[in-house]
Design an enzyme around this catalytic site. Structure first.
Site, mmCIF file in Angstrom:
data_model
loop_
_atom_site.group_PDB
_atom_site.id
_atom_site.type_symbol
_atom_site.label_atom_id
_atom_site.label_comp_id
_atom_site.label_asym_id
_atom_site.label_seq_id
_atom_site.Cartn_x
_atom_site.Cartn_y
_atom_site.Cartn_z
ATOM 1 N N LYS A 3 0.828 -1.204 0.000
ATOM 2 C CA LYS A 3 0.000 0.000 0.000
ATOM 3 C C LYS A 3 0.869 1.262 0.000
ATOM 4 O O LYS A 3 2.083 1.185 0.206
ATOM 5 C CB LYS A 3 -0.915 -0.015 1.230
ATOM 6 C CG LYS A 3 -1.923 -1.153 1.216
ATOM 7 C CD LYS A 3 -2.751 -1.128 2.491
ATOM 8 C CE LYS A 3 -3.752 -2.253 2.550
ATOM 9 N NZ LYS A 3 -4.558 -2.197 3.793
ATOM 10 N N TYR A 43 -12.261 -2.965 -3.559
ATOM 11 C CA TYR A 43 -12.880 -2.975 -2.238
ATOM 12 C C TYR A 43 -14.403 -3.040 -2.307
ATOM 13 O O TYR A 43 -15.094 -2.589 -1.390
ATOM 14 C CB TYR A 43 -12.447 -1.729 -1.449
ATOM 15 C CG TYR A 43 -11.004 -1.764 -1.020
ATOM 16 C CD1 TYR A 43 -10.536 -2.750 -0.161
ATOM 17 C CD2 TYR A 43 -10.106 -0.796 -1.450
ATOM 18 C CE1 TYR A 43 -9.208 -2.776 0.250
ATOM 19 C CE2 TYR A 43 -8.775 -0.813 -1.045
ATOM 20 C CZ TYR A 43 -8.334 -1.812 -0.200
ATOM 21 O OH TYR A 43 -7.029 -1.838 0.208
ATOM 22 N N PHE A 51 -16.378 3.399 6.397
ATOM 23 C CA PHE A 51 -14.955 3.613 6.110
ATOM 24 C C PHE A 51 -14.612 3.500 4.621
ATOM 25 O O PHE A 51 -13.485 3.776 4.226
ATOM 26 C CB PHE A 51 -14.090 2.632 6.912
ATOM 27 C CG PHE A 51 -14.378 1.184 6.630
ATOM 28 C CD1 PHE A 51 -13.777 0.525 5.563
ATOM 29 C CD2 PHE A 51 -15.249 0.478 7.451
ATOM 30 C CE1 PHE A 51 -14.036 -0.815 5.306
ATOM 31 C CE2 PHE A 51 -15.513 -0.867 7.200
ATOM 32 C CZ PHE A 51 -14.910 -1.509 6.125
ATOM 33 N N ARG A 79 -1.043 -14.823 4.241
ATOM 34 C CA ARG A 79 -1.810 -14.121 5.278
ATOM 35 C C ARG A 79 -1.104 -14.214 6.636
ATOM 36 O O ARG A 79 -1.069 -13.253 7.394
ATOM 37 C CB ARG A 79 -3.220 -14.687 5.382
ATOM 38 C CG ARG A 79 -4.089 -14.505 4.150
ATOM 39 C CD ARG A 79 -4.610 -13.143 3.975
ATOM 40 N NE ARG A 79 -5.611 -12.838 4.991
ATOM 41 C CZ ARG A 79 -6.313 -11.730 5.027
ATOM 42 N NH1 ARG A 79 -6.128 -10.804 4.105
ATOM 43 N NH2 ARG A 79 -7.200 -11.516 5.958
ATOM 44 N N THR A 85 -5.008 -7.841 10.459
ATOM 45 C CA THR A 85 -5.368 -6.536 9.896
ATOM 46 C C THR A 85 -5.024 -5.405 10.867
ATOM 47 O O THR A 85 -4.516 -4.370 10.462
ATOM 48 C CB THR A 85 -6.862 -6.502 9.547
ATOM 49 O OG1 THR A 85 -7.129 -7.546 8.606
ATOM 50 C CG2 THR A 85 -7.265 -5.169 8.944
ATOM 51 N N ARG A 96 3.190 -6.883 9.366
ATOM 52 C CA ARG A 96 2.481 -5.845 10.131
ATOM 53 C C ARG A 96 2.960 -5.800 11.573
ATOM 54 O O ARG A 96 3.057 -4.719 12.168
ATOM 55 C CB ARG A 96 0.980 -6.080 10.063
ATOM 56 C CG ARG A 96 0.409 -5.797 8.689
ATOM 57 C CD ARG A 96 -1.070 -6.132 8.632
ATOM 58 N NE ARG A 96 -1.640 -5.794 7.341
ATOM 59 C CZ ARG A 96 -2.730 -6.370 6.846
ATOM 60 N NH1 ARG A 96 -3.354 -7.308 7.537
ATOM 61 N NH2 ARG A 96 -3.196 -6.014 5.663
ATOM 62 N N ASN A 106 -1.598 -0.089 7.402
ATOM 63 C CA ASN A 106 -1.073 -1.414 7.740
ATOM 64 C C ASN A 106 -0.239 -2.053 6.627
ATOM 65 O O ASN A 106 -0.078 -3.260 6.578
ATOM 66 C CB ASN A 106 -2.186 -2.340 8.228
ATOM 67 C CG ASN A 106 -3.233 -2.623 7.170
ATOM 68 O OD1 ASN A 106 -3.089 -2.256 6.004
ATOM 69 N ND2 ASN A 106 -4.296 -3.284 7.573
ATOM 70 N N HIS A 109 -1.748 -5.401 1.488
ATOM 71 C CA HIS A 109 -3.009 -6.123 1.312
ATOM 72 C C HIS A 109 -2.680 -7.518 0.828
ATOM 73 O O HIS A 109 -1.831 -7.695 -0.043
ATOM 74 C CB HIS A 109 -3.904 -5.431 0.270
ATOM 75 C CG HIS A 109 -5.022 -6.314 -0.192
ATOM 76 N ND1 HIS A 109 -6.172 -6.476 0.537
ATOM 77 C CD2 HIS A 109 -5.145 -7.119 -1.279
ATOM 78 C CE1 HIS A 109 -6.970 -7.325 -0.094
ATOM 79 N NE2 HIS A 109 -6.357 -7.734 -1.197
ATOM 80 N N GLU A 120 -9.029 -10.634 -7.705
ATOM 81 C CA GLU A 120 -8.102 -9.511 -7.612
ATOM 82 C C GLU A 120 -7.021 -9.570 -8.687
ATOM 83 O O GLU A 120 -6.643 -8.545 -9.244
ATOM 84 C CB GLU A 120 -7.505 -9.461 -6.203
ATOM 85 C CG GLU A 120 -8.548 -9.090 -5.159
ATOM 86 C CD GLU A 120 -8.088 -9.267 -3.726
ATOM 87 O OE1 GLU A 120 -6.914 -9.641 -3.487
ATOM 88 O OE2 GLU A 120 -8.910 -9.028 -2.816
#
Length: 142
Positions: A3, A43, A51, A79, A85, A96, A106, A109, A120
């Protein structure tokens, strides 16, 4: 996807290195500015949530590095490597857990399942992916 905060903080190489050291193959990668329409499709499951507008605005705020990694159980393993998250719930040793402080920044993704990953990948890499095999393959995989 790394990100905008991960890009701005200079963590691209560190994040890629972790996936490479695990033994995953990089099949696609590009640094890009995200158009609002792509962010909204990415998203889409969050449309209507309070949000959502800020999430779309943030992902469009600077360049990202979109990537596709391949390997056994890459989604589940990825993951775990990424961490929870909410960074304060992420274990030390995760991306993270080691580098992020707040949920809104964070760093990365990761797809939450194989079906999500397929959707995706089609969004971010409509041109397709590189097909190659490392000479290390027999030393990594049975």
């Amino acid at each position: 996807m790394i990100k905008p905060d991960g890009v701005q903080r200079g963590l691209i190489a560190e994040i890629i290195s972790r996936f490479e050291k695990k033994g995953f193959y990089l099949r696609g990668m590009k640094m890009m500015d995200v158009e609002q329409s792509l962010a909204e499709r990415h998203y889409a499951e969050h449309v209507g949530k309070p949000f959502f507008p800020a999430l779309v605005e943030y992902i469009c705020s600077g360049p990202v590095v979109a990537m596709v990694w391949e390997g056994p159980n890459v989604v589940a393993s990825g993951r775990k490597m990424i961490g929870a998250t909410k960074p304060h719930e992420s274990a030390p040793g995760t991306i993270r857990g080691d580098y992020a402080l707040i949920m809104g920044r964070n760093l990365i993704h990761g797809s939450d399942g194989v079906d999500s990953a397929k959707r995706e990948i089609a969004l971010w890499f409509p041109e397709g992916l590189s097909q190659w095999q490392s000479c290390q393959n027999p030393w990594i995989y049975e």
